[in-house]
Design a protein around this motif. Structure first.
Motif, PDB file in Angstrom:
ATOM      1  N   GLY A 123       0.637  -1.198   0.141  1.00 25.43           N
ATOM      2  CA  GLY A 123       0.018  -0.009  -0.007  1.00 25.43           C
ATOM      3  C   GLY A 123       0.957   1.105   0.045  1.00 25.43           C
ATOM      4  N   LYS A 124       1.999   1.111   0.384  1.00 27.92           N
ATOM      5  CA  LYS A 124       2.928   2.393   0.274  1.00 27.92           C
ATOM      6  C   LYS A 124       3.523   2.766  -1.129  1.00 27.92           C
ATOM      7  CE  LYS A 124       6.789   4.696   2.480  1.00 27.92           C
ATOM      8  NZ  LYS A 124       7.862   4.630   3.526  1.00 27.92           N
ATOM      9  N   LYS A 125       2.927   4.029  -1.669  1.00 31.59           N
ATOM     10  CA  LYS A 125       3.130   4.317  -3.160  1.00 31.59           C
ATOM     11  C   LYS A 125       4.710   4.517  -3.352  1.00 31.59           C
ATOM     12  CE  LYS A 125       2.540   8.228  -6.413  1.00 31.59           C
ATOM     13  NZ  LYS A 125       1.803   9.463  -6.717  1.00 31.59           N
ATOM     14  N   GLU A 156       1.142   2.786  -7.334  1.00 32.21           N
ATOM     15  CA  GLU A 156       0.075   3.619  -6.449  1.00 32.21           C
ATOM     16  C   GLU A 156      -0.114   2.740  -5.074  1.00 32.21           C
ATOM     17  OE1 GLU A 156      -1.024   6.755  -6.694  1.00 32.21           O
ATOM     18  OE2 GLU A 156      -1.187   7.218  -8.867  1.00 32.21           O
ATOM     19  N   SER A 157      -0.299   1.429  -5.281  1.00 29.92           N
ATOM     20  CA  SER A 157      -0.494   0.798  -3.957  1.00 29.92           C
ATOM     21  C   SER A 157      -0.082  -0.591  -3.938  1.00 29.92           C
ATOM     22  CB  SER A 157      -2.123   0.855  -3.632  1.00 29.92           C
ATOM     23  OG  SER A 157      -2.432   0.217  -2.336  1.00 29.92           O
TER      24      SER A 157
END
Lengths: 115, 113
Positions: B16-18, B79-80
């Motif tokens: 989840g961290k771009k 993005e995720s």
């Protein structure tokens, strides 16, 4: 659709012997290029040899030669006088100049050279 | 020296961290592309670009974005990120009318935990 097939997941060859890595391709385009890349364990992709679809002579680059059989749609890589440094993954690829030079890759063949 | 430069070479991130993987080439090539390499699957194309502001999906575009604002740069954006995007990524460039194959970056080994 374009497709590249490499049917040999792994190959072994004795040092100083020759080895052939198989590659077949499928396309309905008349204009295409066939390439071989070497990927050593360090991960980088190294260009080895190129054959154009209209080239009548088989390409050669030092110890590498490409056995191009257009009617059979095959583009096998021949490595002569294998060396320990040839141990690597080898990828066959096809480039399509009529569609902006898109490349399609096979699944690769892992070559191990035995001393 | 003609080259394609990717950064970073190695990256471990969390779900989840771009993140962005950069790619830059100094050969004035029109065509740039991103691939992912997974065992037994070879290299599969994610996105490609035939020139500035022209991008198109490859075979496996889901979960990725790209942009081509300048000819030399072609960043890959996750993005995720998810664990199934753990892979070895390659950026490549070539001239549109190329006959000598693609020039590859050094590769980025991404792990998503």
């Amino acid at each position: 659709a374009q497709k590249i097939t490499q049917t040999q997941p792994g190959m072994f060859v004795q040092e100083k012997e020759a080895v052939t890595l198989d590659c077949t391709y499928d396309t309905s385009d008349q204009s295409y290029g066939l390439f071989w890349y070497k990927q050593p364990s360090s991960g980088e992709m190294i260009f080895l040899i190129y054959q154009g679809s209209y080239d009548e002579q088989n390409a050669t680059e030092g110890r590498y030669s490409l056995n191009f059989q257009k009617a059979r749609k095959s583009a096998n890589l021949v490595i002569s006088a294998s060396q320990l440094g040839d141990s690597a993954m080898y990828f066959c690829a096809m480039g399509m100049p009529n569609t902006g030079n898109q490349f399609y890759f096979g699944t690769g063949t892992s070559l191990t050279v035995i001393p | 020296e003609a080259q394609v430069t990717q950064n970073p070479r190695y990256l471990i991130t969390v779900t989840g961290k771009k993140l962005t993987v950069t790619c830059s080439q100094n050969m004035n090539h029109e065509y740039m592309s991103w691939y992912r390499q997974d065992p037994g699957l070879g290299l599969r194309q994610i996105y490609y670009s035939m020139n500035v502001e022209v991008t198109d999906k490859g075979d496996v575009p889901e979960g990725y974005k790209v942009s081509r604002k300048e000819k030399r740069n072609f960043p890959l954006i996750l993005e995720s990120p998810s664990p199934n995007q753990t892979s070895l990524y390659f950026c490549a460039s070539s001239p549109l009318a190329g006959a000598r194959g693609a020039f590859f970056g050094q590769g980025t080994r991404l792990t998503v935990v």
